[in-house]
Design a protein around this motif. Sequence first.
Motif, PDB file in Angstrom:
ATOM      1  N   GLU A   1       0.826  -1.213   0.000  1.00 28.49           N
ATOM      2  CA  GLU A   1       0.000   0.000   0.000  1.00 28.49           C
ATOM      3  C   GLU A   1       0.860   1.263   0.000  1.00 28.49           C
ATOM      4  OE1 GLU A   1      -3.134  -0.193  -0.646  1.00 28.49           O
ATOM      5  OE2 GLU A   1      -2.862  -2.368  -0.650  1.00 28.49           O
ATOM      6  N   ILE A   2       1.990   1.232   0.699  1.00 22.37           N
ATOM      7  CA  ILE A   2       2.901   2.378   0.701  1.00 22.37           C
ATOM      8  C   ILE A   2       3.445   2.603  -0.711  1.00 22.37           C
ATOM      9  CG2 ILE A   2       5.145   3.200   1.514  1.00 22.37           C
ATOM     10  CD1 ILE A   2       3.057   3.476   3.651  1.00 22.37           C
ATOM     11  N   ALA A   3       3.801   1.522  -1.406  1.00 27.43           N
ATOM     12  CA  ALA A   3       4.316   1.650  -2.775  1.00 27.43           C
ATOM     13  C   ALA A   3       3.250   2.212  -3.701  1.00 27.43           C
ATOM     14  CB  ALA A   3       4.788   0.286  -3.282  1.00 27.43           C
ATOM     15  N   ARG A   4       2.039   1.727  -3.575  1.00 30.36           N
ATOM     16  CA  ARG A   4       0.948   2.217  -4.421  1.00 30.36           C
ATOM     17  C   ARG A   4       0.737   3.722  -4.192  1.00 30.36           C
ATOM     18  NH1 ARG A   4      -3.172  -1.395  -5.969  1.00 30.36           N
ATOM     19  NH2 ARG A   4      -2.837  -2.560  -4.032  1.00 30.36           N
ATOM     20  N   ALA A   5       0.756   4.135  -2.920  1.00 32.35           N
ATOM     21  CA  ALA A   5       0.580   5.551  -2.600  1.00 32.35           C
ATOM     22  C   ALA A   5       1.768   6.379  -3.081  1.00 32.35           C
ATOM     23  CB  ALA A   5       0.403   5.721  -1.087  1.00 32.35           C
ATOM     24  N   ALA A   6       2.985   5.866  -2.898  1.00 32.35           N
ATOM     25  CA  ALA A   6       4.175   6.593  -3.345  1.00 32.35           C
ATOM     26  C   ALA A   6       4.142   6.822  -4.846  1.00 32.35           C
ATOM     27  CB  ALA A   6       5.431   5.819  -2.951  1.00 32.35           C
ATOM     28  N   ASP A   7       3.704   5.824  -5.577  1.00 32.95           N
ATOM     29  CA  ASP A   7       3.602   5.928  -7.032  1.00 32.95           C
ATOM     30  C   ASP A   7       2.603   7.020  -7.417  1.00 32.95           C
ATOM     31  OD1 ASP A   7       4.528   4.686  -9.531  1.00 32.95           O
ATOM     32  OD2 ASP A   7       2.449   4.078  -9.798  1.00 32.95           O
ATOM     33  N   GLU A   8       1.455   7.032  -6.755  1.00 34.17           N
ATOM     34  CA  GLU A   8       0.407   8.010  -7.062  1.00 34.17           C
ATOM     35  C   GLU A   8       0.804   9.424  -6.636  1.00 34.17           C
ATOM     36  OE1 GLU A   8      -2.949   6.406  -5.026  1.00 34.17           O
ATOM     37  OE2 GLU A   8      -3.315   4.826  -6.527  1.00 34.17           O
ATOM     38  N   LEU A   9       1.571   9.543  -5.546  1.00 30.66           N
ATOM     39  CA  LEU A   9       1.926  10.859  -5.009  1.00 30.66           C
ATOM     40  C   LEU A   9       3.107  11.499  -5.735  1.00 30.66           C
ATOM     41  CD1 LEU A   9       1.526  10.122  -1.194  1.00 30.66           C
ATOM     42  CD2 LEU A   9       0.113  11.678  -2.562  1.00 30.66           C
TER      43      LEU A   9
END
Length: 286
Positions: free
Chosen positions: A17-25
Amino acid sequence: MKFYISPAFLETGEIVEIARAADELGYDGMGIPDHVVNLETLATPYPYTRDGQRRWQPFTHWPDPWVLVGALAQVTTRLRFVTTVYIPAMRDPYSAAKAIGTAAYLAGGRVELGIGVGWCEEEFTLMGQRFDRRGKRTDEMLELFRSLWQPGWTEFEGEFYRTPRLEMEPTPPHIPIYVGGLSDIALRRAARNDGWIGDLITLDRAIAAAGRLRELRAEKDLPMDGFTILTPLTDAFTIADYERAAAAGITHILTMPWMFYTGPDATLAEKIDGMKRFRKDLALDD
């Protein structure tokens, strides 16, 4: 300057989930640490703390980095992945090259191999690998990796590894190699490769390391253009701090943004909120 998220010591499911958010941010990458096991008792002191004690608690998650990268690559589109750091000399070179190359292939060229020579003799022994001469073996393994990752047939004749004519598929996209460590030997090894990875250090110490790397690259007539210097910083908090780092040649920052706002016990939602606040506070999206 590029900013990479460190998911060290997090629960494995959270990392996705952190990776998914980092990608989006809009973060640039993620640094993934590596240990195969965590032995209860060690005679070898941990070299990166004053008292020789490890920074993590028993039963901390250490997911296999290449399995993790393969999974994270499927839920992201632009985030890059670097190991911080992987220990090749603790493995056999062919299994390691296969795992790294497959992850890089699945990630579409978004993999950067960060390596170290290792510090934990007991972990080497458990893995059936010699602890002595691990630096020399690491250098030869990197040369062998590059051969195995080329298309076509490969033969290799080294001091430690002798490879008959063979091929290894799939052939991955280019994988840059960065070297971790704070000693002069580590800096010299980094200068021969594509970049350097620091440990938790002050900005002044990171700037000194960047200057030494510049000297070592110049000795070999190698440019700094395209050379990566990635490090966490213990005392960088403001835009001015990061501007000073960038001016000194530090190209990438490894960070846990939630530590500045909520601390180590942050929930997943608080971690993601900290990632958002960090970008806003540093005006990274302006």
